[in-house]
Each structure stands twice: as C-alpha cells, then as structure tokens.
Design an enzyme around this catalytic site. Structure first.
Site, PDB file in Angstrom:
ATOM      1  N   LYS A  22      10.187  -5.453  12.062  1.00  0.00           N
ATOM      2  CA  LYS A  22       9.309  -6.427  11.395  1.00  0.00           C
ATOM      3  C   LYS A  22       9.177  -6.107   9.916  1.00  0.00           C
ATOM      4  O   LYS A  22       9.346  -6.976   9.058  1.00  0.00           O
ATOM      5  CB  LYS A  22       7.917  -6.406  12.043  1.00  0.00           C
ATOM      6  CG  LYS A  22       6.850  -7.123  11.202  1.00  0.00           C
ATOM      7  CD  LYS A  22       5.490  -7.121  11.856  1.00  0.00           C
ATOM      8  CE  LYS A  22       4.597  -5.977  11.493  1.00  0.00           C
ATOM      9  NZ  LYS A  22       3.881  -6.087  10.209  1.00  0.00           N
ATOM     10  N   ASN A  23       8.856  -4.848   9.606  1.00  0.00           N
ATOM     11  CA  ASN A  23       8.530  -4.539   8.212  1.00  0.00           C
ATOM     12  C   ASN A  23       9.761  -4.525   7.301  1.00  0.00           C
ATOM     13  O   ASN A  23       9.625  -4.714   6.097  1.00  0.00           O
ATOM     14  CB  ASN A  23       7.714  -3.241   8.126  1.00  0.00           C
ATOM     15  CG  ASN A  23       6.308  -3.459   8.681  1.00  0.00           C
ATOM     16  OD1 ASN A  23       5.881  -4.598   8.855  1.00  0.00           O
ATOM     17  ND2 ASN A  23       5.595  -2.380   8.968  1.00  0.00           N
ATOM     18  N   ARG A 397       2.442 -11.667  16.380  1.00  0.00           N
ATOM     19  CA  ARG A 397       2.856 -11.619  14.979  1.00  0.00           C
ATOM     20  C   ARG A 397       3.926 -10.558  14.751  1.00  0.00           C
ATOM     21  O   ARG A 397       4.751 -10.686  13.851  1.00  0.00           O
ATOM     22  CB  ARG A 397       1.644 -11.290  14.092  1.00  0.00           C
ATOM     23  CG  ARG A 397       0.601 -12.379  14.102  1.00  0.00           C
ATOM     24  CD  ARG A 397      -0.393 -12.157  13.009  1.00  0.00           C
ATOM     25  NE  ARG A 397       0.315 -11.739  11.823  1.00  0.00           N
ATOM     26  CZ  ARG A 397      -0.180 -10.963  10.888  1.00  0.00           C
ATOM     27  NH1 ARG A 397      -1.420 -10.545  10.991  1.00  0.00           N
ATOM     28  NH2 ARG A 397       0.532 -10.629   9.850  1.00  0.00           N
TER      29      ARG A 397
HETATM   30  N1  EPU Z   1      -2.583   1.489  -1.777  1.00  0.00           N
HETATM   31  C1  EPU Z   1      -3.268   1.548  -2.968  1.00  0.00           C
HETATM   32  N2  EPU Z   1      -2.816   0.786  -4.034  1.00  0.00           N
HETATM   33  C2  EPU Z   1      -1.731  -0.009  -3.942  1.00  0.00           C
HETATM   34  C3  EPU Z   1      -1.029  -0.082  -2.718  1.00  0.00           C
HETATM   35  C4  EPU Z   1      -1.481   0.685  -1.639  1.00  0.00           C
HETATM   36  O1  EPU Z   1      -4.260   2.267  -3.094  1.00  0.00           O
HETATM   37  O2  EPU Z   1      -1.384  -0.679  -4.932  1.00  0.00           O
HETATM   38  C5  EPU Z   1      -3.031   2.326  -0.624  1.00  0.00           C
HETATM   39  C6  EPU Z   1      -3.450   1.475   0.584  1.00  0.00           C
HETATM   40  O3  EPU Z   1      -4.794   1.045   0.457  1.00  0.00           O
HETATM   41  C7  EPU Z   1      -3.243   2.426   1.735  1.00  0.00           C
HETATM   42  C8  EPU Z   1      -2.035   3.251   1.273  1.00  0.00           C
HETATM   43  O4  EPU Z   1      -1.930   3.058  -0.139  1.00  0.00           O
HETATM   44  O5  EPU Z   1      -4.340   3.294   1.866  1.00  0.00           O
HETATM   45  C9  EPU Z   1      -0.716   2.848   1.926  1.00  0.00           C
HETATM   46  O6  EPU Z   1      -0.537   1.453   1.812  1.00  0.00           O
HETATM   47  P1  EPU Z   1       0.904   0.772   1.745  1.00  0.00           P
HETATM   48  O7  EPU Z   1       0.981  -0.010   0.472  1.00  0.00           O
HETATM   49  O8  EPU Z   1       1.957   1.763   2.036  1.00  0.00           O
HETATM   50  O9  EPU Z   1       0.798  -0.256   2.967  1.00  0.00           O
HETATM   51  P2  EPU Z   1       1.356  -1.723   3.012  1.00  0.00           P
HETATM   52  O10 EPU Z   1       2.628  -1.794   2.266  1.00  0.00           O
HETATM   53  O11 EPU Z   1       0.269  -2.668   2.688  1.00  0.00           O
HETATM   54  C10 EPU Z   1       2.831  -1.296   5.116  1.00  0.00           C
HETATM   55  C11 EPU Z   1       3.077  -1.942   6.434  1.00  0.00           C
HETATM   56  C12 EPU Z   1       1.896  -1.689   7.335  1.00  0.00           C
HETATM   57  C13 EPU Z   1       1.721  -0.175   7.505  1.00  0.00           C
HETATM   58  C14 EPU Z   1       1.545   0.471   6.138  1.00  0.00           C
HETATM   59  C15 EPU Z   1       1.474   1.981   6.187  1.00  0.00           C
HETATM   60  C16 EPU Z   1       4.461  -3.837   5.892  1.00  0.00           C
HETATM   61  C17 EPU Z   1       4.581  -5.310   5.772  1.00  0.00           C
HETATM   62  N3  EPU Z   1       3.255  -3.374   6.240  1.00  0.00           N
HETATM   63  O12 EPU Z   1       1.664  -1.885   4.576  1.00  0.00           O
HETATM   64  O13 EPU Z   1       2.230  -2.268   8.586  1.00  0.00           O
HETATM   65  O14 EPU Z   1       0.592   0.098   8.286  1.00  0.00           O
HETATM   66  O15 EPU Z   1       2.645   0.109   5.293  1.00  0.00           O
HETATM   67  O16 EPU Z   1       2.572   2.519   6.814  1.00  0.00           O
HETATM   68  O17 EPU Z   1       5.432  -3.122   5.709  1.00  0.00           O
HETATM   69  C18 EPU Z   1       1.763  -3.142  10.707  1.00  0.00           C
HETATM   70  O18 EPU Z   1       2.983  -3.325  10.841  1.00  0.00           O
HETATM   71  O19 EPU Z   1       0.945  -3.255  11.653  1.00  0.00           O
HETATM   72  C19 EPU Z   1       1.242  -2.782   9.392  1.00  0.00           C
HETATM   73  C20 EPU Z   1      -0.039  -2.914   9.078  1.00  0.00           C
END
Ligand code: EPU
Length: 429
Positions: A22-23, A397
């Site tokens: 998915k991701n 989803r």
């Molecule tokens: N963060 C910041 N600032 C930013 C971006 C992130 O502080 O600008 C923090 C977030 O608040 C969090 C941490 O950094 O505490 C990690 O967030 P990240 O940006 O890595 O998460 P994401 O890209 O929003 C993806 C996956 C999530 C998964 C997380 C962590 C996708 C579409 N989503 O989210 O997947 O939990 O990485 O591994 O790739 C899921 O599939 O159920 C899901 C939620």
C-alpha cells in the site's frame, strides 16, 4: 459502513499470497505525473486507497487504462490541473504527495492541508522546509497549500525527524530540480527504495535510497517506465501475527523476508516458530507463548503499523509485556477495544503494559483505524465466542480482501452492512 461478524477460537492454517505494498503504491501513483509518457504499474493492491489515488489522477486529467485489478497504465501527458480535487484528497493523507510531484512537473501545486487523524498530531513542517530549500514559495491560506517555483534548485536538506512522507515528497521535487540535492537523515523503508527504483526507471538519478543519505542529480525529462510494486511487508506481518495469535500455522507467500526481520525476531522471542525461505515465511505457534517487550522505530526497527496486531499477540503470552510506541503520539486506539474483549492493558503515555494470559472473549467493538481494525479482527479470531467489529471500511482501505484471505485460512467471517455507522467520517491513515 460495514461490519464483520467473526467466529472465535479459530486457529488459522494454510498459505496466503501477499499483495503489493500500500505505502509504495500510494507514493508511486502520484510520482507517475513527473512524465508525460505512459507508465505501467503492476502488482498494485486492490484496496480503497489505491482506487482513491487513481480517481485523483483521473480527475487531474491523467489518461488511465486498467489492465486488471492489480495493474494500470497511466499517461499523464493529458494532465490539465495542478489542484487535486478536495473531495478525493480528503479521503487519504498520502494525496499530499501531489505537492512534490506536481511541483516537479509544473513548478506549481495546490493541495489541501492534510487533516488530522487518530494517530495523533502529524505535522508536515519537514516537507515544507525541504520544498522551501529547493526554491519553492509556499503560501498557506483557506486550508490550501500553494507551492510555486519558477525554478527548483538542488540543495542540502537535513530532516529533523525521520519521516517517510517528507522523504517521498522531497525525492519527487528534487528529482526534477536543477543540480544536486543531498537529503540527510531520511527514511530507509523498503517503500522509499521502491519509489527510487521507479523514479530511476523513468530517468531520474537517485542514489542511496535505503540508507540515511539520498543523493539526487536533477534531470529535465522523465520517460515511460514499467514497474512492479514490492510486496506489502505490513500485510505479511499482520498475517504472521494472526497465525501466532490464533495458535495456527500459516505460510505467507510472495514476500521479501529481509523486509520482515524485526517481526520475525519478535515472533521468535515469544516462542513462535518462524521458518524462512527465499520468498515465503511460515509461522507456527502450537506451544504457550512467552511475554516480550517491544519498541517501535523507523525501519529497520519494529514498524509502528504492526504494533496494534502485535499487542494482540502479547495478550496471549502469560506474564508482563511492555510496548513502547516511539513513532506516533497517540497510537493506542485499539487498547480500549481490546480491554472490552478482556485484555489486561494499562497505558501510561507512550507505553502500554500488557498482563498477558487472560483469555480474550468475543464482544462488539469498533475499528478506530486501519491497523487497529486488523488487530481487532485478529483478537476476535483468537477470542472465546463471536465478535462484531464495526467500521471495517478502515480495513478495506489498506488490506486487499482481508476477510477473503482469512476465510481461505479457515476463518468464519461474515460482512454485513451496518446502518448505525452511515455518517461516520473516514479517517486518514
Ligand atoms: N513528522 C514530523 N514532521 C513532518 C513529518 C513527520 O514531525 O514534517 C513526524 C510525525 O508526526 C511522526 C513521525 O515524524 O511522529 C513519522 O512520520 P512519517 O512522516 O514517517 O509518517 P507518514 O509518512 O505520515 C507513513 C505511513 C504510515 C506509517 C508511518 C510510520 C504512508 C502513506 N503512511 O506515514 O502508514 O505509520 O509512515 O511508519 O506511507 C498505515 O499504513 O497504517 C500508516 C499509517
């Protein structure tokens, strides 16, 4: 909304084929707009998030040709808008990847600010800091982020937090920036490597994906490409945990075992047997499980997305297990629902204390989000008696035919339409 009626005390057994990630898919689809030519994408999971992403592309004017449920050809030459439709964008957080890809292709993007969600606050400061370093002007007004750049120029960008989303967005923008970009302290997830491979197949020059530092030499033109999405390590891990939690024996097929090292090690610590082959993993758990502590971390650490189903496993291990959630502030939504099923869990800040060994009992529960929903379904399979799990649309989803795959492993699950949840807003995993 839909709900599942699940029969308890079912030890899962058999073989299950794992779908595409998915991701990866939700990053690769928006990345396709970097080219005007046709890209062919295979091994897409058949999930709501992928269907939404394809609808966003279609609405932007991309020509779409479906080659089956798991394959699509996209021709973004006809793309005519730089503002993805709000009604579609609000359904999924990953639609913010159009910030990076539209900025790269047109020097302009208008994307609604991603909403909040049940995992706690999710800032995008690192994405914006990076876009700005590459030369984009950013305006945030009326819920909309507008990015403009006459020219994107390569830069050295250090991420203050390791973020998958920021790494993806900055790779997309930097791929088309003039000159060299160095992204430091980036995410190392296999999905980042998959995206880099796709972009490189389109003509990008990206090195170092899968390490802390990604080096990108910007290019002016992106070509047609064909790409197969990697297997979904989170789906595979979910089935591995489901096998162990129900005392079953399941082989997950079409996986990359290297991507599943943290979950393999954790399952072995609890006493489950894990047998690795080049493209399959078999999990057997016919003896009592031992408690184990677990801490979530970015890859290659234990994934936060598997923390909810892993907690179900630990409820079956007699003794105290401590789970520490290091990635998100509020990812214990499943705890109250598991307690309704008889689990003994106490949450203190980012830590959950699980006193395992008390048998779970079937109950009516509600899926708060995608991964918590999967955890509750596994808990229901392990529990004494039947359970009703509401709001399983969250699970649709991100899991490709989850109940169908579980049924093929011996589960008894009925999907019924749940009128009581008609007006519930979707959440943004
Ligand atoms: N963060 C910041 N600032 C930013 C971006 C992130 O502080 O600008 C923090 C977030 O608040 C969090 C941490 O950094 O505490 C990690 O967030 P990240 O940006 O890595 O998460 P994401 O890209 O929003 C993806 C996956 C999530 C998964 C997380 C962590 C996708 C579409 N989503 O989210 O997947 O939990 O990485 O591994 O790739 C899921 O599939 O159920 C899901 C939620």
């Amino acid at each position: 909304m839909e709900k599942f009626i699940v029969k308890g005390k079912t030890a899962l057994s058999g073989r299950v084929k794992i779908s595409g990630s998915k991701n990866s898919a939700v990053a690769i689809l928006p990345a396709a707009v970097l080219t005007a030519n046709t890209v062919q994408i295979d091994n897409l999971p058949d999930i709501t998030d992928v269907r939404t992403m394809i609808s966003i592309l279609e609405n932007l004017g991309v020509n779409i040709r479906r080659r089956g449920v798991d394959a699509v050809d996209l021709t973004p030459g006809s793309l005519s808008k730089v503002a993805p439709a709000y009604d579609l964008v609000k359904k999924m957080r990953a639609s913010y990847y159009f910030m990076g890809s539209l900025l790269a292709r047109f020097g302009q993007a208008e994307v609604p600010i991603p909403g909040g969600c049940d995992l706690g606050p999710r800032p995008i400061d690192q994405h914006l800091k990076g876009f700005s370093a590459l030369g984009a002007k950013i305006n945030i007004e009326h819920g909309m982020i507008t990015l403009t750049a006459e020219k994107l120029t390569g830069a050295r960008i250090y991420l203050d937090v390791v973020s998958i989303g920021a790494t993806v967005n900055l790779m997309l923008a930097a791929a088309a920036a003039e000159g060299k970009t160095v992204l430091e302290n980036v995410a190392k997830e296999p999905e980042i490597v998959d995206l880099a491979n796709f972009l490189n197949a389109m003509g990008a020059s990206i090195r170092g994906a899968g390490t802390d530092v990604i080096r990108i030499e910007g290019v002016k033109k992106f070509n047609s490409a064909r790409h197969t999405v990697i297997p979904d390590r989170i789906e595979a891990g979910t089935f591995m945990l489901a096998a162990a939690s129900t005392g079953g024996a399941v082989t997950v097929e079409d996986v990359i075992p290297k991507h599943l090292e943290a979950i393999t090690a954790k399952l072995r610590e609890t006493g489950a047997k894990v047998i690795l082959a080049p493209e399959t993993i078999r999990v057997e758990a016919d003896t009592p499980l031992s408690p184990s502590d677990l801490k979530t971390f970015p890859y290659p650490g234990f994934p936060t997305d598997l923390q909810p189903p892993a907690m179900v496993l630990l409820t079956a291990a007699k003794g105290l297990s401590v789970v520490t959630e290091n990635v998100f502030d509020g990812r214990f939504n499943h705890v109250d629902e598991l307690k309704r099923m008889g689990a003994h869990i106490k949450v203190e800040g980012r830590t959950a204390l699980i006193e395992g060994g008390y048998p779970l009992t079937g109950a009516p529960v509600t899926a708060p989000d995608l991964r918590s929903g999967a955890a509750l379904i596994i808990a229901a399979l392990a529990a004494e008696g039947d359970s009703e799990i509401s709001a399983v649309d969250h699970v649709d989803r991100g899991y490709d035919h989850f109940e169908g795959k579980l049924i093929s492993l011996g589960a008894s699950i009925n999907r019924v339409h749940d009128k009581g949840f008609e007006n519930r807003a979707g959440n943004l995993d």
